[in-house]
Scaffold this motif. Structure first.
Motif, short mmCIF file in Angstrom:
data_model
loop_
_atom_site.label_atom_id
_atom_site.label_comp_id
_atom_site.label_asym_id
_atom_site.label_seq_id
_atom_site.Cartn_x
_atom_site.Cartn_y
_atom_site.Cartn_z
N GLN A 185 -6.07 6.07 -8.02
CA GLN A 185 -6.50 6.31 -6.64
C GLN A 185 -5.65 5.44 -5.72
N PRO A 186 -4.95 6.06 -4.76
CA PRO A 186 -4.09 5.26 -3.89
C PRO A 186 -4.87 4.41 -2.90
N PHE A 187 -4.25 3.31 -2.50
CA PHE A 187 -4.79 2.45 -1.45
C PHE A 187 -4.76 3.21 -0.13
N GLY A 188 -5.53 2.73 0.84
CA GLY A 188 -5.39 3.22 2.20
C GLY A 188 -4.10 2.67 2.79
N ASN A 211 -0.15 14.00 3.36
CA ASN A 211 -0.10 12.66 3.94
C ASN A 211 -1.48 12.24 4.45
N SER A 212 -1.55 11.06 5.02
CA SER A 212 -2.83 10.50 5.47
C SER A 212 -3.44 11.29 6.63
N ASN A 263 0.84 -1.21 0.00
CA ASN A 263 0.00 0.00 0.00
C ASN A 263 0.87 1.25 0.00
N ALA A 264 1.86 1.28 0.88
CA ALA A 264 2.73 2.45 0.99
C ALA A 264 3.49 2.68 -0.32
N HIS A 265 3.97 1.61 -0.94
CA HIS A 265 4.68 1.74 -2.21
C HIS A 265 3.76 2.39 -3.24
N GLN A 266 2.53 1.91 -3.31
CA GLN A 266 1.59 2.45 -4.29
C GLN A 266 1.23 3.90 -3.96
N ILE A 267 1.07 4.21 -2.68
CA ILE A 267 0.76 5.58 -2.26
C ILE A 267 1.88 6.53 -2.67
N TRP A 268 3.12 6.15 -2.39
CA TRP A 268 4.25 7.02 -2.74
C TRP A 268 4.38 7.18 -4.25
#
Length: 153
Positions: free
Chosen positions: A61-64, A102-103, A47-52
């Protein structure tokens, strides 16, 4: 021979992808013996990889941050993240900066190169936690040390 920053990051993402795939394969093999926390950490890595990636180039749309999925999807998600990161290396100035939220709703600005290094480092950190959970479950963790994978072990 000096490496370019792009070739260095390509090498680091090759390593991260290979290490993630080895961990996913081992987790699939031992899914009944591992605690739920291990699967949550794997989801978080991807998830973090995809968000970054999305912060650098927002095309999906990024994952949570802590979104959960079935383990069977993780190998493909890792391949998608890897391919997107590699495409970024060829299309984005690594010295450029990205402004993102950020989140928690806080706004920051970082160089693309720093974000890419964070992705690799973050993944390594959480794979180490997963290795600990393997050991605590009586299982041999997967070897994901950078130098070991570079040797082909």
């Amino acid at each position: 021979m000096w490496l370019t920053m792009e070739s260095m990051f390509k090498d680091l993402f090759d390593y991260t992808h290979k290490a993630n795939q080895l961990v996913i394969t081992a987790m699939l093999e031992h899914r009944d013996a591992l605690p739920d926390k291990a699967f949550g950490l794997l989801n978080h890595i991807l998830n973090a990889h995809q968000i970054w990636n999305s912060r650098i180039q927002p095309v999906q749309q990024p994952f949570g941050v802590w979104a959960r999925r079935e383990l069977d999807w993780e190998s493909q998600i890792d391949r998608n993240n890897y391919a997107f990161s590699i495409s970024l290396l060829a299309s984005i100035d690594l010295e450029s900066s990205v402004v993102y939220t950020n989140s928690k709703g806080q706004t920051f600005e970082n160089r693309v190169a720093d974000i890419l290094f964070h992705i690799v480092n973050h993944s390594t950190y959480h794979r180490g936690q997963i290795a600990t959970l393997f050991r605590e479950s009586g299982l041999q963790p997967v070897v994901t040390d950078y130098i070991m994978l570079k040797r082909g072990n």
